[in-house]
Each structure stands twice: as structure tokens, then as C-alpha cells.
Design an enzyme around this catalytic site. Structure first.
Site, PDB file in Angstrom:
ATOM      1  N   ASP A   1      -0.580  -0.621  -4.895  1.00 20.83           N
ATOM      2  CA  ASP A   1      -1.845  -0.537  -5.385  1.00 20.83           C
ATOM      3  C   ASP A   1      -1.067   1.456  -6.321  1.00 20.83           C
ATOM      4  O   ASP A   1      -2.158   1.605  -7.052  1.00 20.83           O
ATOM      5  CB  ASP A   1      -2.522  -0.099  -4.879  1.00 20.83           C
ATOM      6  CG  ASP A   1      -2.071   0.755  -3.002  1.00 20.83           C
ATOM      7  OD1 ASP A   1      -1.309   1.010  -3.083  1.00 20.83           O
ATOM      8  OD2 ASP A   1      -3.409   0.995  -2.466  1.00 20.83           O
ATOM      9  N   ASN A   2       0.429   2.268  -5.574  1.00 25.90           N
ATOM     10  CA  ASN A   2      -0.039   3.069  -6.642  1.00 25.90           C
ATOM     11  C   ASN A   2       1.271   3.581  -6.357  1.00 25.90           C
ATOM     12  O   ASN A   2       2.210   2.584  -5.486  1.00 25.90           O
ATOM     13  CB  ASN A   2      -0.872   4.191  -6.555  1.00 25.90           C
ATOM     14  CG  ASN A   2      -1.216   4.513  -4.909  1.00 25.90           C
ATOM     15  OD1 ASN A   2      -2.592   3.828  -4.473  1.00 25.90           O
ATOM     16  ND2 ASN A   2      -0.893   4.737  -4.148  1.00 25.90           N
TER      17      ASN A   2
ATOM     18  N   ARG B   1      -7.743  -0.882  -6.403  1.00 27.27           N
ATOM     19  CA  ARG B   1      -8.595  -2.612  -5.843  1.00 27.27           C
ATOM     20  C   ARG B   1      -9.497  -2.571  -6.657  1.00 27.27           C
ATOM     21  O   ARG B   1     -10.035  -3.992  -6.951  1.00 27.27           O
ATOM     22  CB  ARG B   1      -8.038  -2.484  -4.449  1.00 27.27           C
ATOM     23  CG  ARG B   1      -7.093  -2.255  -3.420  1.00 27.27           C
ATOM     24  CD  ARG B   1      -7.795  -2.332  -2.224  1.00 27.27           C
ATOM     25  NE  ARG B   1      -6.307  -2.422  -1.483  1.00 27.27           N
ATOM     26  CZ  ARG B   1      -5.554  -1.747  -1.253  1.00 27.27           C
ATOM     27  NH1 ARG B   1      -5.076  -0.608  -2.396  1.00 27.27           N
ATOM     28  NH2 ARG B   1      -3.831  -1.902  -0.570  1.00 27.27           N
TER      29      ARG B   1
ATOM     30  N   HIS C   1     -11.522  -2.171   1.301  1.00 29.46           N
ATOM     31  CA  HIS C   1     -11.267  -0.821   0.576  1.00 29.46           C
ATOM     32  C   HIS C   1     -11.950  -0.945  -0.438  1.00 29.46           C
ATOM     33  O   HIS C   1     -11.731  -0.020  -1.651  1.00 29.46           O
ATOM     34  CB  HIS C   1      -9.772  -0.456   0.827  1.00 29.46           C
ATOM     35  CG  HIS C   1     -10.108   1.518   0.985  1.00 29.46           C
ATOM     36  ND1 HIS C   1      -8.930   2.328   0.555  1.00 29.46           N
ATOM     37  CD2 HIS C   1     -11.317   1.709   1.144  1.00 29.46           C
ATOM     38  CE1 HIS C   1      -8.838   3.435   1.203  1.00 29.46           C
ATOM     39  NE2 HIS C   1     -10.528   3.235   1.631  1.00 29.46           N
TER      40      HIS C   1
ATOM     41  N   CYS D   1      -5.473   4.231  -3.519  1.00 25.56           N
ATOM     42  CA  CYS D   1      -5.784   2.764  -3.181  1.00 25.56           C
ATOM     43  C   CYS D   1      -7.304   1.950  -4.078  1.00 25.56           C
ATOM     44  O   CYS D   1      -7.448   0.923  -4.592  1.00 25.56           O
ATOM     45  CB  CYS D   1      -5.728   2.799  -1.912  1.00 25.56           C
ATOM     46  SG  CYS D   1      -6.785   4.426  -0.998  1.00 25.56           S
TER      47      CYS D   1
ATOM     48  N   ASP E   1       1.199  -1.106  -0.023  1.00 25.20           N
ATOM     49  CA  ASP E   1       0.080  -0.057  -0.090  1.00 25.20           C
ATOM     50  C   ASP E   1       0.574   1.296   0.175  1.00 25.20           C
ATOM     51  O   ASP E   1       1.534   1.290   0.812  1.00 25.20           O
ATOM     52  CB  ASP E   1      -0.795   0.090   1.291  1.00 25.20           C
ATOM     53  CG  ASP E   1      -1.985   0.700   0.782  1.00 25.20           C
ATOM     54  OD1 ASP E   1      -1.853   1.886   0.153  1.00 25.20           O
ATOM     55  OD2 ASP E   1      -3.027   0.379   1.882  1.00 25.20           O
ATOM     56  N   ASP E   2       1.189   2.209  -0.847  1.00 25.46           N
ATOM     57  CA  ASP E   2       1.442   3.071  -1.302  1.00 25.46           C
ATOM     58  C   ASP E   2       3.582   2.845  -1.815  1.00 25.46           C
ATOM     59  O   ASP E   2       3.889   3.972  -0.832  1.00 25.46           O
ATOM     60  CB  ASP E   2       1.243   4.262  -0.237  1.00 25.46           C
ATOM     61  CG  ASP E   2      -0.062   4.847  -0.681  1.00 25.46           C
ATOM     62  OD1 ASP E   2      -0.746   5.068  -0.648  1.00 25.46           O
ATOM     63  OD2 ASP E   2      -0.638   5.562   1.085  1.00 25.46           O
TER      64      ASP E   2
ATOM     65  N   LYS F   1       1.258   9.480  -5.738  1.00 25.55           N
ATOM     66  CA  LYS F   1       0.153   8.714  -5.480  1.00 25.55           C
ATOM     67  C   LYS F   1      -0.943  10.199  -5.835  1.00 25.55           C
ATOM     68  O   LYS F   1      -0.327  11.109  -5.516  1.00 25.55           O
ATOM     69  CB  LYS F   1       0.000   9.190  -4.146  1.00 25.55           C
ATOM     70  CG  LYS F   1      -1.392   7.909  -4.045  1.00 25.55           C
ATOM     71  CD  LYS F   1      -1.099   7.817  -2.288  1.00 25.55           C
ATOM     72  CE  LYS F   1      -2.948   7.265  -2.208  1.00 25.55           C
ATOM     73  NZ  LYS F   1      -3.067   6.923  -0.368  1.00 25.55           N
TER      74      LYS F   1
ATOM     75  N   LYS G   1      -6.194  -5.310   3.263  1.00 25.89           N
ATOM     76  CA  LYS G   1      -6.887  -4.330   3.333  1.00 25.89           C
ATOM     77  C   LYS G   1      -8.123  -4.538   1.827  1.00 25.89           C
ATOM     78  O   LYS G   1      -7.731  -5.288   0.945  1.00 25.89           O
ATOM     79  CB  LYS G   1      -6.446  -3.106   3.277  1.00 25.89           C
ATOM     80  CG  LYS G   1      -6.902  -2.036   2.602  1.00 25.89           C
ATOM     81  CD  LYS G   1      -6.165  -0.647   2.015  1.00 25.89           C
ATOM     82  CE  LYS G   1      -6.483   0.453   2.155  1.00 25.89           C
ATOM     83  NZ  LYS G   1      -6.039   1.740   1.761  1.00 25.89           N
TER      84      LYS G   1
ATOM     85  N   HIS H   1       1.293   2.057   4.106  1.00 25.18           N
ATOM     86  CA  HIS H   1       0.273   3.170   4.074  1.00 25.18           C
ATOM     87  C   HIS H   1       0.432   4.186   5.487  1.00 25.18           C
ATOM     88  O   HIS H   1       0.784   3.836   6.503  1.00 25.18           O
ATOM     89  CB  HIS H   1      -0.848   2.963   3.716  1.00 25.18           C
ATOM     90  CG  HIS H   1      -1.896   3.949   3.722  1.00 25.18           C
ATOM     91  ND1 HIS H   1      -2.403   4.581   4.645  1.00 25.18           N
ATOM     92  CD2 HIS H   1      -2.665   4.706   2.607  1.00 25.18           C
ATOM     93  CE1 HIS H   1      -3.485   5.597   4.325  1.00 25.18           C
ATOM     94  NE2 HIS H   1      -3.567   5.682   2.182  1.00 25.18           N
TER      95      HIS H   1
END
Length: 539
Positions: free
Chosen positions: A326-327, A64, A119, A60, A22-23, A382, A117, A210
Site C-alpha cells: 500500500d506504500n 486502499r 480501513h 494506508c 501493509d508497509d 511512507k 484490513k 505494519h
């Protein structure tokens, strides 16, 4: 495509392990040029394949949605985040008609589990093909509180996985979210093995790195002295390693320090030279990056635990493992980062306060200067569709199913929408038949490209918060919100530094028309006037 080299022909389709950070920035991992120690992911890369042009959606929730459905995110209602802003592409939850990869896998006899996660705007992943879920339905607010993580079905009454005691002290035995997700993933693997005749799909979606920046003391200590050299030095060092690894061409330049936009757009500017910061600020920022590195290091440790579990069970060879982010790294919101919550609020930590950073009860972000370094050598981060926001590492490991040389690099562009067709292709699942209400998959399997077959020419589209882009071959058309199109030749200018829009008007016209058509078809336009978030002013 893959049938000739998969175990599907032998009656044993592969297990599938999909791991998402994540991130995580493009150059954070050792195998992509980073100084953070990631031996387990580096080993996967050495035994597998790395993609160097893998695109996400810049955020995010949309990422996803694409990752799990094989659709562009607006097409399934998640063009932004989980706010419903009253437009089909922006309903803030996954469309009920959208099939997830877990729906498809479970329909083909796979057992499907999610640790991490979710989301996607709904409150129960088990209604989307997963048999069991442990993790968070939204972004993590803390890594230290077991009550922030839940189980569905509630068989464990929201307790942490076995072996992780509920204590509030910040020592090696305390609950820590990344470790909890790792251990629960292994429990799901044990459950899957009770039906050995059935393959499994495990989606391991870590919250790290994240914000909030929180990590174990022993992991922070490992990096406590590493980042006082500052982001300018780290960027140069990373680029040099990236060139040696072949991640970027030898003639790649380092992009200029990126622009930033403060929360609520109250202030903007360019990330400053590290040496222009006062000593106290440098101490604070070096600690933030040390905590971030510690989070990545612990995530890598967790990956090693799961891979070791597969190896011990004799499952690793015929498990298709894909790792990605994710990014790009998160710049929210300025070079100093924020504290307490996502806002303009920053606390300058000094002396003993530095040692408390990252522990239970604290809340920090990385800031735009370090995020720029994490996305070396690219621009922005991001939220944005320039390379720093949408390119991420992507590692594929599958000894039984890939013919390409171990440690290979694949430079052909791919996108999150390609993950579902790739997984289904590897598993031998036919998706050519579908109901009239079912969305056709938007992406394409890249298994053949991994096996050194010629890449299929394609066009990749991007949009988030009015930032937009389109990639076709060597050309990328990209723009910031409310700004005109910029055109870059990524073959000669991978860092998007030389805008060629004014001298290549026909290419701009063609690509922008393609973007307009895509945007209409996929519920992207008309773009919202108000995203219902504080950091973007309504128009």
C-alpha cells in the site's frame, strides 16, 4: 485489449486474487533485491510480470481507497485518514456514491470476499460489494489476539478460523493474525467453489509487516543473526542484487541516508551511520529488523498456501493474481523506532529482553534507518511523495491471460488507480455506461502494457499531508509539506538526488499548473490547516 487472450471469450472470465501487504518496502522481496526469503512471491514473479514503477498514495487509507475504487483518494473522501476534518476530500470515510471493485464484480456475477484490513472509515465491508469479511476494520493493534479480528456476517462469532486454537502462548500452534487471514482466505475459496459456475474475487489484505512488529519465534530465529551488519551494508547489498535482477539500471546510485522527522516534529535529523551507534542500540535495532523480516517471511508463506490451494483446485492458470504494497516502508518516527504506542517513546532492549521482542504483549516499530533500507535505493518513506514513500513492488501473474514472457519486467509507470480498470478489463466487464452520479474511473488498464504493447503516455498525481508530486514521462515534480517544488529527471536520476528545478523553470511551471488543476478537480485543495493528528502541527 485483453479479450484476445483471456478466457472471457470462452465464457469463463478469470478469477481474481488481489493481495496487498501493509508497509512493505520496495526492495524487501527477494525478487526485488531483498535478502528476506520470499520463495512463493518470487515464484509468482518468475512465472509472471514485475512492475518497477508502480505508484501508490504514500499511506494506508488513501491507498486502499484508490485501490478499491479506481479513484484518487481525495475524490472519494479519503485524502487523509479516518478523521473527518470537515472538507469534501477529507471526510475520513469512503463516499457512499463511490463504487468499489467488489460492487462492480458482484454486479457482474462474481462472488466477492475480503480477508484482511479494510480501513476505509466505514464499519461493514459487506455494504460495499463483499459477500463476507474477516479481519480488522482499522490497522492491527496486535497479531496475537483473535478478538481483534471479526467476521461479517457474524457467523463465527469473532472466532478464529478453524484449526487455529485460541491460546495465548507464542508457539507454532497459537493464533497469529497473518495465519488467520491466510486460512480464512482459503475458507472463502471453498465457499466460492460451491457455485463453480460463478467466478470469484478475493481481496487478501494482510496487516503485515505494519507495526506492531510481532512474529512467531521460529520465524524470528531464522533472521536473528542477519541484521547485525546494519542498514548501510544491507542497502549496498540490496542495490547490487537489484541491478543484477534488472529492477534498477546498472548505473543507479544509492541515495544518501534519508532525513527523518520525529513524532510531533520535536526533533529531526538524518539517519546515522550504523557504525556510529553504540553496541546495545545496534543489538536492539537488529532485532527489530529481524522481526520485520520474519513478518514478511510469514506473509510469503501465507501467499504460498493460497497459491497452492488454487493450483490443487486447477484454478491457478485462469486466476489473475496481483500482489502489491500500500506504500513504502514506515519510518515512524526516528532511527530508534518506538515502543508501546506510536509516539516518541522508545525502549532500549538488552540481554534477555531481546528474546521477548515481538511476542504477545509487546509493541515495537522499525524506525527510520531500517525503513530507509527497506526502500532501497530511494529517498524517504511512507507519508512522503518521494520515491521511497510511493513506489512499491507489484507482481502480476495470469498464465491464461498474459502473452508476455514469464519473469518479464515492465518499467512503464502505473498507479493504484489503474488496478480497478485493469481487473475489469481482464474480466471483460464494460464500465463505459454509468449513471450521472457515478464517478468515472480515473486510471487506465495496463493489461496491454503487460502484453508488451506500447505504453500510453500519462500523468500521475500525488498528495498526502501536504507532501505532493506529479510524474509525467521522465520528469517528476515533488515537494515536502510547505517546501518549494523539486524537479528530477528519473531517467538519469531515479533516486531524486539532483534537483533541476532552477534550470528547468518551464517544466516546473507546466507540471505545477497541472498539479494545481488536478488538485482543484479532485478535492485536494485547499489543503487542510489541521489534520487532527498529533504528529502534524496545525498551521
Amino acid at each position: 485489449m485483453v479479450a484476445a487472450c483471456s478466457r472471457a471469450d470462452e465464457g469463463a472470465p478469470p478469477n481474481v486474487l488481489l493481495i496487498v501487504a501493509d508497509d512493505l518496502g520496495y526492495s524487501d522481496l527477494g525478487c526485488y533485491g531483498g535478502e528476506i526469503e520470499t520463495p512463493n512471491l518470487d515464484a509468482l514473479a518468475a512465472g509472471g510480470i514485475r512492475l518497477t514503477q508502480f505508484y501508490t498514495t504514500a499511506r494506508c487509507c488513501p491507498s486502499r481507497a484508490s485501490l478499491l475504487t479506481g479513484q484518487y483518494p481525495h475524490r472519494v473522501g479519503l485524502g487523509h485518514m479516518t478523521q473527518d476534518i470537515g472538507r469534501p476530500g477529507y471526510r475520513g470515510r469512503i463516499d457512499p456514491a463511490a463504487k468499489t471493485v467488489a460492487d462492480r464484480f458482484s454486479g457482474a456475477g462474481y462472488r466477492c470476499f475480503l480477508s484482511g484490513k479494510w480501513h476505509l472509515g466505514t464499519d461493514d465491508p459487506t455494504r460495499h460489494g463483499f459477500e463476507r469479511f474477516y479481519g480488522t476494520l482499522v490497522s492491527a493493534k496486535t497479531f496475537w489476539d483473535p478478538d481483534h479480528y471479526l467476521s461479517i456476517p457474524a457467523d463465527s462469532e469473532r472466532s478464529p478460523p478453524a484449526g487455529l486454537p485460541q491460546v495465548e502462548t507464542n508457539d507454532a500452534r497459537s493464533f497469529y493474525g497473518t495465519d488467520a487471514l491466510t486460512e480464512r482466505a482459503q475458507q472463502f475459496l471453498a465457499a466460492a467453489r460451491t457455485t463453480a459456475e460463478r467466478p470469484w474475487f478475493l481481496y487478501l489484505a494482510y496487516n503485515a509487516p505494519h507495526f506492531p512488529l510481532q512474529a512467531r519465534r521460529e520465524d524470528i530465529s531464522r533472521y536473528a543473526g542477519r541484521y547485525h551488519v546494519g542498514w548501510d551494508v544491507i542497502r549496498r547489498e540490496r542495490l547490487a542484487r537489484m541491478k543484477r535482477l534488472g529492477i534498477v539500471p546498472d548505473d543507479t546510485d544509492l541515495s544518501s541516508r534519508s532525513h527523518y522527522w520525529n513524532y510531533g516534529q520535536t526533533r529531526s535529523g538524518t539517519n546515522p551511520p550504523w557504525d556510529d551507534l553504540d553496541p546495545d542500540r545496534r543489538q536492539d535495532l537488529a532485532r527489530r529488523m529481524a522481526i520485520y523480516a520474519a513478518m514478511v517471511h510469514r506473509l510469503d508463506w501465507g501467499v504460498g498456501q493460497v497459491i497452492g490451494n488454487l493450483r490443487q483446485a486447477g484454478e491457478l492458470d485462469n486466476t489473475l493474481v496481483i500482489f502489491l504494497s500500500d506504500n513504502g516502508a514506515c519510518a515512524e518516527w526516528d532511527p530508534h523506532g518506538f515502543d508501546i504506542k506510536s509516539s516518541n517513546q522508545n525502549i532500549l532492549h538488552r540481554g534477555e529482553e531481546l528474546d521477548r521482542m515481538g511476542t504477545a504483549g509487546t509493541f515495537h516499530s522499525l524506525g527510520s534507518g531500517w525503513a530507509n533500507a527497506c526502500n532501497t535505493p530511494f529517498r524517504l518513506y511512507k507519508h512522503f511523495c518521494h520515491q521511497g514513500g510511493v513506489l512499491t513492488p507489484c507482481i502480476v501473474h495470469w498464465p491464461a491471460g498474459l502473452r508476455a514472457s514469464q519473469g518479464s519486467l515492465v518499467h512503464a509507470p502505473a498507479h493504484l488507480i489503474d488496478i480497478v480498470p485493469t481487473l475489469l478489463d481482464a474480466a471483460g466487464i464494460d464500465v463505459s455506461r454509468r449513471s450521472e452520479s457515478e464517478f468515472p474511473l480515473a486510471g487506465a488498464s495496463f493489461v496491454s502494457e503487460l502484453n508488451r504493447e506500447p505504453a500510453v503516455p500519462r500523468t500521475i498525481f500525488l498528495e498526502h499531508e501536504g507532501n505532493r508530486g506529479v510524474r509525467r514521462g521522465r520528469w517528476k515534480l515533488v515537494a515536502l509539506r510547505d517546501e518549494p517544488w523539486e524537479l528530477y529527471d528519473l531517467m538519469t536520476d531515479p533516486i531524486e538526488s539532483k534537483d533541476l528545478a532552477k534550470t528547468n523553470t518551464e517544466i516546473v511551471r507546466s507540471l505545477s499548473a497541472a498539479w494545481d488543476d488536478w488538485a482543484r478537480t479532485n478535492q485536494v485543495t485547499p489543503l487542510p490547516d489541521d489534520y487532527h493528528v498529533d504528529y502534524l502541527k496545525a498551521q
